[in-house]
Design a protein around this motif. Structure first.
Motif, short mmCIF file in Angstrom:
data_model
loop_
_atom_site.label_atom_id
_atom_site.label_comp_id
_atom_site.label_asym_id
_atom_site.label_seq_id
_atom_site.Cartn_x
_atom_site.Cartn_y
_atom_site.Cartn_z
N PRO A 147 0.83 -1.21 0.00
CA PRO A 147 0.00 0.00 0.00
C PRO A 147 0.86 1.26 0.00
O PRO A 147 1.73 1.43 0.86
N GLY A 148 0.67 2.12 -0.99
CA GLY A 148 1.43 3.36 -1.09
C GLY A 148 2.86 3.17 -1.54
O GLY A 148 3.64 4.13 -1.56
N GLY A 149 3.23 1.96 -1.90
CA GLY A 149 4.61 1.68 -2.30
C GLY A 149 4.69 0.80 -3.52
O GLY A 149 3.78 0.79 -4.34
N PRO A 150 5.77 0.05 -3.64
CA PRO A 150 6.01 -0.72 -4.85
C PRO A 150 5.26 -2.05 -4.90
O PRO A 150 4.62 -2.44 -3.92
N ASP A 151 5.38 -2.70 -6.05
CA ASP A 151 5.00 -4.09 -6.17
C ASP A 151 6.24 -4.93 -5.85
O ASP A 151 7.31 -4.68 -6.41
N LEU A 152 6.11 -5.88 -4.95
CA LEU A 152 7.20 -6.79 -4.65
C LEU A 152 7.03 -8.03 -5.50
O LEU A 152 6.01 -8.73 -5.40
N VAL A 153 8.00 -8.28 -6.36
CA VAL A 153 7.94 -9.38 -7.31
C VAL A 153 8.94 -10.44 -6.90
O VAL A 153 10.13 -10.17 -6.75
N ARG A 154 8.45 -11.63 -6.73
CA ARG A 154 9.30 -12.75 -6.34
C ARG A 154 9.35 -13.77 -7.47
O ARG A 154 8.32 -14.15 -8.01
N GLY A 155 10.58 -14.18 -7.84
CA GLY A 155 10.75 -15.27 -8.78
C GLY A 155 10.86 -14.87 -10.24
O GLY A 155 11.04 -15.73 -11.10
N ALA A 156 10.80 -13.57 -10.55
CA ALA A 156 10.91 -13.15 -11.95
C ALA A 156 12.37 -13.18 -12.40
O ALA A 156 13.29 -13.01 -11.59
N THR A 157 12.59 -13.40 -13.67
CA THR A 157 13.94 -13.33 -14.23
C THR A 157 14.09 -12.16 -15.19
O THR A 157 15.20 -11.77 -15.53
N LEU A 158 12.95 -11.58 -15.59
CA LEU A 158 12.97 -10.48 -16.55
C LEU A 158 11.77 -9.58 -16.31
O LEU A 158 10.66 -10.07 -16.10
N VAL A 159 12.02 -8.28 -16.34
CA VAL A 159 10.94 -7.29 -16.28
C VAL A 159 11.02 -6.48 -17.57
O VAL A 159 12.09 -5.98 -17.94
N VAL A 160 9.91 -6.36 -18.27
CA VAL A 160 9.86 -5.56 -19.49
C VAL A 160 8.99 -4.35 -19.19
O VAL A 160 7.82 -4.49 -18.82
N ASP A 161 9.59 -3.15 -19.30
CA ASP A 161 8.84 -1.95 -18.94
C ASP A 161 7.89 -1.53 -20.06
O ASP A 161 7.83 -2.17 -21.11
N ASP A 162 7.15 -0.45 -19.82
CA ASP A 162 6.12 -0.02 -20.77
C ASP A 162 6.70 0.42 -22.12
O ASP A 162 5.99 0.49 -23.11
N ASP A 163 8.01 0.74 -22.15
CA ASP A 163 8.66 1.11 -23.41
C ASP A 163 9.26 -0.09 -24.13
O ASP A 163 9.92 0.06 -25.16
N GLY A 164 9.09 -1.27 -23.54
CA GLY A 164 9.62 -2.49 -24.15
C GLY A 164 11.06 -2.79 -23.77
O GLY A 164 11.65 -3.72 -24.29
N VAL A 165 11.62 -1.99 -22.88
CA VAL A 165 13.00 -2.22 -22.44
C VAL A 165 13.01 -3.38 -21.45
O VAL A 165 12.22 -3.42 -20.51
N GLN A 166 13.94 -4.32 -21.67
CA GLN A 166 14.05 -5.48 -20.81
C GLN A 166 15.06 -5.23 -19.71
O GLN A 166 16.15 -4.73 -19.95
N HIS A 167 14.66 -5.60 -18.49
CA HIS A 167 15.53 -5.44 -17.31
C HIS A 167 15.71 -6.81 -16.69
O HIS A 167 14.73 -7.42 -16.23
N GLU A 168 16.96 -7.28 -16.70
CA GLU A 168 17.25 -8.57 -16.11
C GLU A 168 17.09 -8.49 -14.59
O GLU A 168 17.50 -7.51 -13.97
N VAL A 169 16.51 -9.51 -14.01
CA VAL A 169 16.34 -9.59 -12.56
C VAL A 169 17.37 -10.56 -12.01
O VAL A 169 17.46 -11.70 -12.47
N THR A 170 18.17 -10.10 -11.07
CA THR A 170 19.23 -10.94 -10.50
C THR A 170 19.01 -11.24 -9.03
O THR A 170 19.83 -11.91 -8.42
N ARG A 171 17.91 -10.74 -8.47
CA ARG A 171 17.62 -10.97 -7.05
C ARG A 171 16.36 -11.84 -6.92
O ARG A 171 15.50 -11.81 -7.80
N PRO A 172 16.23 -12.53 -5.81
CA PRO A 172 15.02 -13.34 -5.61
C PRO A 172 13.75 -12.50 -5.53
O PRO A 172 12.70 -12.92 -6.01
#
Ligand code: FES
Length: 66
Positions: A15-40
């Motif tokens: 609430p009022g903060g971020p989304d906590l994402v667990r287990g992802a290996t890749l995040v693709v933002d709204d511009d289509g840019v891919q961001h590798e995830v290296t943390r759990p």
């Protein structure tokens, strides 16, 4: 925003903060840019004010919600 990873990717909204994402290996933002995830677990900005998009940098704590 799109998330990729194994089938057990989970998202929990703070609430009022971020989304906590667990287990992802890749995040693709709204511009289509891919961001590798290296943390759990990573925090994805929902306030659009982070200086490190798409990651939360805690700026949401200093600003009022939009
Ligand atoms: S949600 Fe934390 S900086 Fe945007």
């Amino acid at each position: 925003m799109r998330l990729s990873g194994p089938d057990d990717v989970t998202v929990r909204s703070c609430p009022g903060g971020p989304d906590l994402v667990r287990g992802a290996t890749l995040v693709v933002d709204d511009d289509g840019v891919q961001h590798e995830v290296t943390r759990p677990v990573v925090a994805i900005c929902r306030c659009d004010r982070s200086s490190r998009m798409p990651w939360c940098d805690s700026t949401h704590k200093a600003v009022r919600p939009r």
